[in-house]
Design an enzyme around this catalytic site. Structure first.
Site, PDB file in Angstrom:
ATOM      1  CG  HIS A   1      42.231  26.435  56.888  1.00 21.95           C
ATOM      2  ND1 HIS A   1      42.683  27.321  55.924  1.00 21.95           N
ATOM      3  CD2 HIS A   1      40.931  26.775  57.119  1.00 21.95           C
ATOM      4  CE1 HIS A   1      41.709  28.160  55.607  1.00 21.95           C
ATOM      5  NE2 HIS A   1      40.636  27.850  56.319  1.00 21.95           N
TER       6      HIS A   1
ATOM      7  CG  HIS B   1      35.548  22.420  52.259  1.00 23.43           C
ATOM      8  ND1 HIS B   1      34.466  22.975  52.916  1.00 23.43           N
ATOM      9  CD2 HIS B   1      36.287  23.468  51.795  1.00 23.43           C
ATOM     10  CE1 HIS B   1      34.560  24.289  52.861  1.00 23.43           C
ATOM     11  NE2 HIS B   1      35.647  24.618  52.191  1.00 23.43           N
TER      12      HIS B   1
END
Length: 221
Positions: A164, A76
């Protein structure tokens, strides 16, 4: 203080366990309190089989520097910190998120820059892929999520965030072992992987909010 006008729903019974041996030695970032629900807003990432091949190459190489490194199984991109909600705040919090995120469309990001991260208490270290394209859209989303967090007096996201997708983790602050030569080798693997330009171009189709054992989804248009 509890925001005015929120319904006082009863709190369900919750099982409390801080046995770190049950979850790989991870340590809570904040103590568990009955009726307090750890809450996180994020973009879920669906990966292809070839992505898992790339992940295996990266983790295998990184383990020559940190043998305790473990690959993640779900991926995620965070749009919030992990914050604490009281049980009776969950429904109005989710309702406010839904209203603020309703106008957003699907979009792409490219996440192809290998970076090393540690969490705030330095109890865990992560290897992740930082976003190199699509940052503007992510900042717009975070701005709206932050507005909801502010409504409930909760901490907003990091200033100048490094968006990220985390790939692997280990207990403790071992960033010193993973940065430098190891990081360069990992980036070479990503740059040289045949399918990486396609695999690391991610389309976001929905936003999710996890609060305790409750999951909420907000489809992008």
């Amino acid at each position: 203080p509890v925001p005015a006008g929120l319904p006082g729903d009863p709190e369900p019974e919750e099982a409390v366990s801080d046995d770190t041996s049950r979850h790989g030695g991870r340590v809570r970032c904040f103590p568990h309190e009955r009726g307090s629900w750890a809450t996180h807003v994020y973009l879920p990432c669906r990966v292809q089989e070839e992505f898992l091949e790339l992940l295996e190459l990266l983790v295998s190489r990184a383990r020559t520097y940190v043998s305790s490194l473990a690959a993640l199984e779900e991926f995620h991109l965070s749009l919030s910190q992990c914050v604490v909600l009281r049980y009776h705040w969950i429904e109005p919090f989710v309702r406010s998120l839904k209203e603020r995120l309703a106008a957003f469309h699907r979009f792409f990001c490219v996440a192809d820059q290998v970076k090393v991260y540690t969490n705030q208490p330095s109890t865990r270290t992560f290897i992740g892929l930082e976003v190199s394209a699509g940052r503007f859209q992510l900042l717009e989303l975070v701005s709206e999520v932050d507005r909801v967090l502010e409504e409930f007096d909760l901490p907003t996201f990091y200033k100048d965030p490094s968006f990220h997708i985390s790939l692997a983790w280990c207990v403790g602050d071992l960033s010193g072992r993973l940065e430098g030569q190891c990081l360069r080798e990992l980036q070479d693997i990503v740059d040289g992987f045949e399918d990486s330009p396609l695999l690391l171009r991610v389309q976001w189709e929905q936003i999710r909010c996890k609060s305790g054992n409750k999951h909420f989804s907000f489809p992008l248009r």
